[in-house]
Every structure is written in C-alpha cells, then in structure tokens.
Design a protein around this motif. Structure first.
Motif, PDB file in Angstrom:
ATOM      1  N   ASP A   9       0.807  -1.221   0.000  1.00 12.01           N
ATOM      2  CA  ASP A   9       0.000   0.000   0.000  1.00 12.01           C
ATOM      3  C   ASP A   9       0.843   1.277   0.000  1.00 12.01           C
ATOM      4  O   ASP A   9       0.612   2.190  -0.805  1.00 12.01           O
ATOM      5  N   LEU A  10       1.802   1.371   0.926  1.00 13.83           N
ATOM      6  CA  LEU A  10       2.630   2.571   0.998  1.00 13.83           C
ATOM      7  C   LEU A  10       3.428   2.755  -0.281  1.00 13.83           C
ATOM      8  O   LEU A  10       3.518   3.857  -0.828  1.00 13.83           O
ATOM      9  N   PHE A  11       3.996   1.669  -0.780  1.00 12.40           N
ATOM     10  CA  PHE A  11       4.779   1.722  -2.013  1.00 12.40           C
ATOM     11  C   PHE A  11       3.935   2.251  -3.171  1.00 12.40           C
ATOM     12  O   PHE A  11       4.396   3.087  -3.965  1.00 12.40           O
ATOM     13  N   LEU A  12       2.699   1.797  -3.279  1.00 12.36           N
ATOM     14  CA  LEU A  12       1.840   2.246  -4.368  1.00 12.36           C
ATOM     15  C   LEU A  12       1.387   3.687  -4.177  1.00 12.36           C
ATOM     16  O   LEU A  12       1.293   4.450  -5.161  1.00 12.36           O
ATOM     17  N   GLN A  13       1.113   4.092  -2.942  1.00  7.47           N
ATOM     18  CA  GLN A  13       0.815   5.500  -2.675  1.00  7.47           C
ATOM     19  C   GLN A  13       1.968   6.376  -3.162  1.00  7.47           C
ATOM     20  O   GLN A  13       1.768   7.390  -3.836  1.00  7.47           O
ATOM     21  N   GLN A  14       3.184   5.990  -2.804  1.00  5.79           N
ATOM     22  CA  GLN A  14       4.355   6.793  -3.159  1.00  5.79           C
ATOM     23  C   GLN A  14       4.649   6.719  -4.654  1.00  5.79           C
ATOM     24  O   GLN A  14       5.082   7.700  -5.259  1.00  5.79           O
ATOM     25  N   SER A  15       4.435   5.550  -5.247  1.00  9.32           N
ATOM     26  CA  SER A  15       4.650   5.416  -6.696  1.00  9.32           C
ATOM     27  C   SER A  15       3.737   6.357  -7.462  1.00  9.32           C
ATOM     28  O   SER A  15       4.154   7.022  -8.428  1.00  9.32           O
ATOM     29  N   PHE A  16       2.467   6.425  -7.043  1.00  9.19           N
ATOM     30  CA  PHE A  16       1.523   7.325  -7.707  1.00  9.19           C
ATOM     31  C   PHE A  16       1.996   8.772  -7.608  1.00  9.19           C
ATOM     32  O   PHE A  16       2.002   9.504  -8.606  1.00  9.19           O
ATOM     33  N   GLN A  17       2.387   9.198  -6.415  1.00 10.82           N
ATOM     34  CA  GLN A  17       2.824  10.588  -6.235  1.00 10.82           C
ATOM     35  C   GLN A  17       4.075  10.887  -7.052  1.00 10.82           C
ATOM     36  O   GLN A  17       4.203  11.970  -7.629  1.00 10.82           O
ATOM     37  N   GLY A  18       5.006   9.943  -7.105  1.00 13.14           N
ATOM     38  CA  GLY A  18       6.209  10.155  -7.895  1.00 13.14           C
ATOM     39  C   GLY A  18       5.926  10.243  -9.377  1.00 13.14           C
ATOM     40  O   GLY A  18       6.476  11.084 -10.091  1.00 13.14           O
ATOM     41  N   LEU A  19       5.046   9.379  -9.882  1.00 14.84           N
ATOM     42  CA  LEU A  19       4.660   9.444 -11.282  1.00 14.84           C
ATOM     43  C   LEU A  19       3.955  10.759 -11.595  1.00 14.84           C
ATOM     44  O   LEU A  19       4.172  11.364 -12.654  1.00 14.84           O
ATOM     45  N   TYR A  20       3.122  11.208 -10.681  1.00 11.36           N
ATOM     46  CA  TYR A  20       2.432  12.480 -10.857  1.00 11.36           C
ATOM     47  C   TYR A  20       3.437  13.622 -10.984  1.00 11.36           C
ATOM     48  O   TYR A  20       3.285  14.513 -11.826  1.00 11.36           O
ATOM     49  N   ALA A  21       4.486  13.586 -10.169  1.00  9.99           N
ATOM     50  CA  ALA A  21       5.504  14.641 -10.215  1.00  9.99           C
ATOM     51  C   ALA A  21       6.309  14.613 -11.507  1.00  9.99           C
ATOM     52  O   ALA A  21       6.864  15.631 -11.918  1.00  9.99           O
ATOM     53  N   HIS A  22       6.367  13.449 -12.158  1.00 12.74           N
ATOM     54  CA  HIS A  22       7.149  13.296 -13.392  1.00 12.74           C
ATOM     55  C   HIS A  22       6.256  13.138 -14.619  1.00 12.74           C
ATOM     56  O   HIS A  22       6.704  12.657 -15.654  1.00 12.74           O
ATOM     57  N   VAL A  23       5.017  13.575 -14.513  1.00 10.59           N
ATOM     58  CA  VAL A  23       4.070  13.318 -15.577  1.00 10.59           C
ATOM     59  C   VAL A  23       4.492  13.949 -16.901  1.00 10.59           C
ATOM     60  O   VAL A  23       4.258  13.373 -17.973  1.00 10.59           O
ATOM     61  N   ARG A  24       5.141  15.091 -16.857  1.00 10.56           N
ATOM     62  CA  ARG A  24       5.525  15.740 -18.111  1.00 10.56           C
ATOM     63  C   ARG A  24       6.520  14.909 -18.895  1.00 10.56           C
ATOM     64  O   ARG A  24       6.384  14.708 -20.094  1.00 10.56           O
ATOM     65  N   GLU A  25       7.557  14.402 -18.212  1.00  5.97           N
ATOM     66  CA  GLU A  25       8.560  13.609 -18.920  1.00  5.97           C
ATOM     67  C   GLU A  25       8.022  12.232 -19.294  1.00  5.97           C
ATOM     68  O   GLU A  25       8.478  11.612 -20.254  1.00  5.97           O
ATOM     69  N   MET A  26       7.032  11.740 -18.536  1.00  2.69           N
ATOM     70  CA  MET A  26       6.468  10.429 -18.814  1.00  2.69           C
ATOM     71  C   MET A  26       5.483  10.447 -19.981  1.00  2.69           C
ATOM     72  O   MET A  26       5.136   9.399 -20.513  1.00  2.69           O
ATOM     73  N   ARG A  27       5.053  11.614 -20.405  1.00  2.00           N
ATOM     74  CA  ARG A  27       4.051  11.684 -21.473  1.00  2.00           C
ATOM     75  C   ARG A  27       4.582  11.067 -22.763  1.00  2.00           C
ATOM     76  O   ARG A  27       3.820  10.581 -23.600  1.00  2.00           O
ATOM     77  N   GLY A  28       5.901  11.079 -22.928  1.00  2.00           N
ATOM     78  CA  GLY A  28       6.472  10.497 -24.141  1.00  2.00           C
ATOM     79  C   GLY A  28       6.751   9.011 -24.027  1.00  2.00           C
ATOM     80  O   GLY A  28       7.210   8.386 -24.975  1.00  2.00           O
ATOM     81  N   ALA A  29       6.470   8.423 -22.844  1.00  2.00           N
ATOM     82  CA  ALA A  29       6.727   7.000 -22.661  1.00  2.00           C
ATOM     83  C   ALA A  29       5.685   6.169 -23.378  1.00  2.00           C
ATOM     84  O   ALA A  29       4.542   6.561 -23.536  1.00  2.00           O
ATOM     85  N   VAL A  30       6.118   4.993 -23.805  1.00  4.61           N
ATOM     86  CA  VAL A  30       5.181   4.102 -24.514  1.00  4.61           C
ATOM     87  C   VAL A  30       4.282   3.403 -23.512  1.00  4.61           C
ATOM     88  O   VAL A  30       4.770   2.919 -22.492  1.00  4.61           O
TER      89      VAL A  30
END
Length: 334
Positions: free
Chosen positions: A313-334
C-alpha cells in the motif's frame, strides 16, 4: 528554496494522498523516534550489533540505519552515522573494531575513535543523526549536494504527515559532490556515486571494490517494498534506474549492505530492479487510464511480488505521487 524544489513540492502537493495510520506506521519506523520530537530522547538505547564483513569492514546495525565501518591504522571511515540518540553507542561499537582492539587505530583528543571520513547515503535522520557529534571530532562528512540542501532547510514530508526542522550547520556535509568520486584510505580504494532521484534525490552508493562490498543505502530494501520519498525527490523511475546502475557495477559475489536490514546479494538487488522496472511501466499505464493510488492498490497489480516484498500500500501510494511529479517527462513513454 530553489525553484526546482518549490516546483517539486507544489506539483506533488497537487495530488496529495492523506496519511493513514495503516500505512504510516511502518514508514515511521524507518526513521528514529527522536526525529518526531524530544519526548523519547531519554529512552534507553540498545547497544548496536557488530557483524564482521571482512578483516577490516564491519556492519554496525541497531544504531538507526545500517552503518558500514572500514577500520585501519589511521582511524575509521563510516558509511552513514545512525540516529542521533544512538551516537554514543555507535562510537562505543566503533571502538570495538579490530583496529581499535589491536591498538593500531588513532584516537581523537576526546578519547573517541578517530573517524576522519563519514559518508551520508541520503538526508534521512536515521542515517545522518550522528553528523553533529562527528563534526565535533573533526570528521569530513561527504554527501551529495542535495543531501546538504535538505539538511539545511525545513521539510514537509507529506507521506509521513511530519515536519522536519533545518538541522544546525554542524550536521551539514562538509564535502559535497554532484556525480561521483574516489578516495583512498589505508590502501583501500573507495568509490562513490550519485543515484539520481531514487529513494530521495540525494542518494549515493559507496563501493569498496577491493573487498567487493557495496553500501547501497535505502535504494536497496531488504524483505520489503522500497520507500520512495517523493517529498524529497524520490520516485519509482529513478529507483529502477538506480538499481540498474548498481547491478552494472557489481558481480555475483558482491555483498550489498542495504540502508536497513541484513546483508543482501546481487540476486536480491536484481529482484528489486525487476519489480521496479515492471511496475514502473504498469503503473504508468494505469495512471493513463485515470487510476489513482487507491485504484492501484485495489487492482492487485503487485500480487506477483507481494510474497517477496510484503504489503504494497505505501509503495503504491508513493509510486503514484512520484509518477504524478514526473508526468511531463512520462508523457512520451510508450
């Protein structure tokens, strides 16, 4: 505060997940109780354990986070400095090392073991708590520049729902770097380098190549999902990259010391990297579908890995927040 740090805090705050006791209790245990206030400062501190890794390398556990100690005729080099309330016991443990018992190790003026160099693998207080005391002994404190910045400013740790006050200057690293470095101590080459935006944005590894022992800090977690401290720059993509970098510099015989817990193998590191790389991709695709953290938890996306790493649970909470913070660079990911 730098613009980069303000942007990170603002972006992450926009996708806030409220802390709940169910998942915060395990996270809180990773940092010393004194970090949360002075009410526990008078509690009895247990003596740490000392495990020999080689003739001159030892693992000191139970003084906060793991501390790796390299002893020699000119003193001791430490990787991490434990929790503040355990500093006295940590120094007593250092004094029991083979070099000290043989009378070959130099002493400071105060009678404490001479510790000319100490590394901080990241800013968390269970890994930097002894900095003030070591500064008073004349120790050179080596860390990534971001670790120095975090120790010198107030931190709101959203995932812990806690505020950390700036540490005094005596706790700040005295020698910082940006990419990597190498020193020699008592004939032992010591390599160290930055692991970008992984557990935090200031993580470093310390590699004793001659003895094939790697201090990985909290980038490697033992028997649990790793902590992704998104409040200070950590995220799942950076952790995947960091574990790959550590795999590239080690071999099958390397013994790896995590930030907390027993010595690990390269196979343990490879298992964590495989998990991180797979979930990084899978969670990003869930986010593209509009999933939030609670949806990710409910989906059972980690079920393949839970037997090895535990409650996610904690890992997934943190994973979501980290992905949210990097959403701009991740937009080009497949």
């Amino acid at each position: 505060m730098s613009g980069r740090r303000q942007f990170l805090k603002t972006l992450v705050g926009g996708g806030a997940v409220l802390a709940s006791p169910a998942w915060m209790s395990g996270a809180a245990a990773l940092l010393p109780r004194r970090a949360f206030g002075r009410e526990h400062a008078q509690e009895r501190v247990a003596a740490p354990t000392v495990e020999s890794l080689t003739d001159s390398l030892a693992l000191i556990a139970g003084a906060g986070g793991n501390v790796v100690a390299l002893s020699g005729p000119d003193g001791v080099v430490l990787v991490d400095t434990g929790a503040a309330e355990s500093t006295h016991e940590l120094l007593k443990a250092v004094a029991t090392l083979p070099g000290a018992r043989a009378g070959n190790m130099a002493k400071s003026r105060s009678g404490s073991p001479k510790i000319p160099i100490a590394f901080n693998t990241h800013w968390h207080w269970d890994h930097t708590g002894g900095n003030e005391a070591l500064h008073g002994l004349g120790t050179k404190l080596i860390a990534h520049e971001n670790t120095r910045l975090w120790l010198g400013e107030p931190i709101w740790s959203e995932w812990q729902n806690r505020h950390y006050a700036p540490r005094p200057k005596e706790a700040w690293p005295t020698d910082t770097f940006w990419t990597d470095g190498k020193i020699e101590f008592g004939g032992e080459p010591i390599e160290y380098g930055h692991l970008t935006q992984a557990h935090t944005d200031g993580d470093l590894y310390v590699y004793f190549r001659k003895q094939n022992v790697l201090a990985a800090g909290c980038v490697l977690a033992a028997g649990r999902y790793p902590i992704l401290d998104y409040s200070t720059g950590g995220w799942i993509g950076g952790m995947a990259d960091a574990t790959k970098k550590l795999l590239d510099i080690t071999d099958e015989k390397t013994r790896i010391v995590p930030g907390i817990g027993p010595v690990q193998t390269r196979a343990d590191l490879a298992a964590e990297h495989e998990m991180l790389a797979a979930l990084w991709n899978d969670l990003w695709h869930q986010m593209l579908k509009g999933y939030g953290a609670s949806d990710m938890i409910a989906s059972g996306i980690t079920k393949t890995y839970d037997a090895r790493f535990g409650k996610p649970d904690l890992f997934l909470q943190q994973s979501f927040q980290g992905l949210y913070a990097h959403v701009r660079e991740m937009r080009g990911a497949v």
